[in-house]
Design a protein around this motif. Structure first.
Motif, short mmCIF file in Angstrom:
data_model
loop_
_atom_site.label_atom_id
_atom_site.label_comp_id
_atom_site.label_asym_id
_atom_site.label_seq_id
_atom_site.Cartn_x
_atom_site.Cartn_y
_atom_site.Cartn_z
N UNK A 44 14.21 37.48 16.40
CA UNK A 44 13.03 38.03 15.75
C UNK A 44 12.94 39.54 15.95
N UNK A 45 13.19 39.98 17.19
CA UNK A 45 13.12 41.42 17.49
C UNK A 45 14.15 42.19 16.68
N UNK A 46 15.39 41.64 16.63
CA UNK A 46 16.45 42.34 15.92
C UNK A 46 16.16 42.38 14.42
N UNK A 47 15.65 41.26 13.87
CA UNK A 47 15.30 41.24 12.45
C UNK A 47 14.18 42.24 12.18
N UNK A 48 13.20 42.28 13.10
CA UNK A 48 12.09 43.22 12.94
C UNK A 48 12.61 44.66 12.94
#
Lengths: 304, 256
Positions: A44-48
């Motif tokens: 999620x963090x990387x996609x964000x």
């Protein structure tokens, strides 16, 4: 008879085409990845990060380079006016700078991965597969690169090439491939003498075909895991170079350079240096969690 | 007997590592006629698999010559050699690439040697070994041991070789599947007129499959005998007699 759902089609143990077999395999990997919630947080963090970098112009409320009124808007603390994370010494909105800085961070991460991973894989698999003097020469070169502390070697490269974000990327890439080469070599040594490699040789496959088609796919997962886990280190090295004034140059909103600029005001205006630090921390954590999750899914040895 | 297909003369294989030298095979000679099935038996470590690997240049030949259809083989082996001689390995769990589908396993040799009509050949190869088209896009981990060994046989045969080297093709399989695979190999030999060289430690398997056999011990060939001689227990050396009685299994001592 009801039609086959997409789920069933993907999980079929009798695929009817190459595409279905490949997608099914990927879907199984995804299903086991999904059960690990920490890895999903990392993803999620990387996609964000990717989304923020893509839509930086839309998300950032202010210009990252041009500041506001120097008399009234310097060093505004967080949550004053429309400045979510406050402003810095040149009245620039810190939130906007962090949002735009994500582009630079992503650029560093992607380019280093794209440059260093193939070099490491190529050197490692070649050394491991051929052995003998090829192995000796390639691995001693790798050892020489490994003998230097990464930041020091990157510093030397940047000093030679001149400061700037592009040179920082090249320097980090040059210094980060040796661990991948070692890893790929170790993996290659374990599969070099296996029967399926002998079988490929018996079919008359060339060394290049065996290396690319048979050895590399088996080394790839452990190298990908290692690269993902190293991403945090790469971000920190880039930030470190920025902090030392050898990476991104002002007024580029690079996170490490922002910390460097903010450290002069650390006592009275703590938020100037802290906010980009928090951004670095979150993104590094995201890559680490993602790497751990990938290891659980991809590493054949960890699998039961 | 027909024309000599494969001839091995005074073969020696020595593995060197630092100062040590291991003489895995010494002075082994035999010849196999076209269409014949030749067995090599011996205990573990007797060098029988190494003979097969030396024929394919997977093990280094330190002395002796290997001739195929009366032509000496060059090292490294030319591409033509791989279309004439193929091998089936002992362990079907180790001989298939874990990330390649069956389709890829079978299409790769065709691509290397530039064969035409690949789709057709792959489907026919799978049918011949008794696997339907449903298996074509599976990965090895979705197959059982017997099915994997059938894929390995299909892979060896897809290049249409004349000689098939079998390195204990059934020892990793359980008894019921062993018979299945042996029958498959028997049938394929009859249909295609293949020449087999089969290595095994199981005399029963060799007696079933082979016309002639050679017994190896400590890297040397100690005796060659025909199937008839084997059936009549006419062995000349003590070691072979011991091997023969061992293969009959455990018989309770006749206590009185």
């Amino acid at each position: 008879m009801s039609a086959m759902t997409r789920h069933e089609w993907l999980l079929s143990d009798r695929p009817t085409s190459r595409r279905q077999a490949r997608l099914g395999q990927a879907y199984r990997t995804w299903l086991s990845f999904r059960t690990n919630w920490l890895a999903m947080v990392g993803l999620g963090i990387v996609v964000a990060l990717v989304l923020v970098a893509l839509f930086a112009n839309v998300i950032a409320p202010y210009d990252p380079v041009l500041g506001g009124d120097l008399r009234t808007e310097r060093f505004l603390p967080p949550l004053t006016g429309n400045h979510l994370l406050g402003t810095d010494d040149l009245s620039r909105d810190i939130f906007s700078r962090i949002v735009h800085g994500s582009r630079l961070t992503l650029l560093v991460v992607v380019l280093v991965a794209v440059i260093a991973t193939p070099i490491g894989l190529l050197v490692g698999t070649t050394a491991g597969y051929f052995g003998g003097w090829v192995d000796t020469v390639l691995m001693r070169i790798t050892d020489i690169f490994l003998a230097f502390p990464r930041l020091i070697l990157a510093l030397a490269f940047v000093a030679a090439l001149g400061p700037g974000i592009e040179n920082a990327i090249i320097a980090i890439a040059i210094t980060s491939w040796p661990p991948y080469a070692r890893l790929a070599r170790a993996e290659t040594l374990t599969i070099r003498d296996s029967d399926f490699i002998s079988a490929a040789r018996l079919q008359g496959a060339s060394s290049a075909r065996i290396l690319w088609g048979h050895v590399t796919p088996l080394c790839l997962s452990s190298v990908i895991i290692r690269v993902t886990l190293d991403m945090a280190g790469i971000i920190l090295t880039a930030a470190g170079l920025g902090f030392l004034g050898l990476g991104a140059q002002p007024p580029q909103p690079e996170w490490g350079a922002m910390i460097a600029a903010g450290r002069r005001f650390l006592i009275d205006q703590w938020w100037v240096a802290t906010m980009p630090g928090v951004a670095i921390f979150i993104v590094s954590l995201g890559f680490n969690l993602l790497g751990d999750g990938l290891r659980d899914v991809l590493d054949p040895k960890a699998r039961k | 007997m027909g024309e000599v297909m494969l001839q091995v003369a005074d073969l020696a294989v020595t593995f060197r590592r630092g100062g040590d030298a291991v003489h895995a095979v010494q002075d082994v000679s035999f010849s196999v006629a076209q269409g014949e099935s030749f067995g090599i038996v011996g205990e573990s470590g007797s060098g029988k698999s190494t003979v097969l690997r030396a024929i394919c240049a997977l093990a280094p030949t330190s002395a002796g010559t290997i001739r195929l259809r009366d032509a000496p083989l060059a090292t490294p082996r030319p591409a033509r050699f791989f279309r004439q001689v193929q091998m089936v390995f002992q362990d079907p769990y180790a001989s298939l690439h874990p990330r390649h589908t069956i389709d890829r396993v079978l299409s790769e040799p065709l691509a290397i040697h530039g064969f035409d009509r690949r789709e057709e050949r792959i489907e026919r190869a799978l049918e011949e070994v008794g696997l339907g088209g449903g298996f074509r896009f599976r990965y090895p981990h979705q197959l059982s041991g017997g099915q994997r060994q059938r894929v390995a046989v299909a892979r060896a045969l897809i290049l249409e070789p004349e000689v098939l080297l079998l390195d204990e093709p059934t020892s990793a399989l359980d008894a019921s599947i062993q018979a299945e695979v042996l029958n498959l190999l028997d049938r394929l030999r009859a249909e295609r007129g293949l020449t087999y060289v089969m290595v095994s430690h199981d005399l029963a398997v060799v007696a079933h499959m082979c016309d002639r056999l050679m017994v190896m011990q400590h890297g040397r060939a100690i005796e060659e005998l025909s199937r008839a001689a084997l059936a009549a227990h006419r062995a000349e050396t003590d070691y072979t007699r011991k091997l023969l009685s061992a293969s009959e299994g455990y018989t309770p001592a006749e206590a009185s």
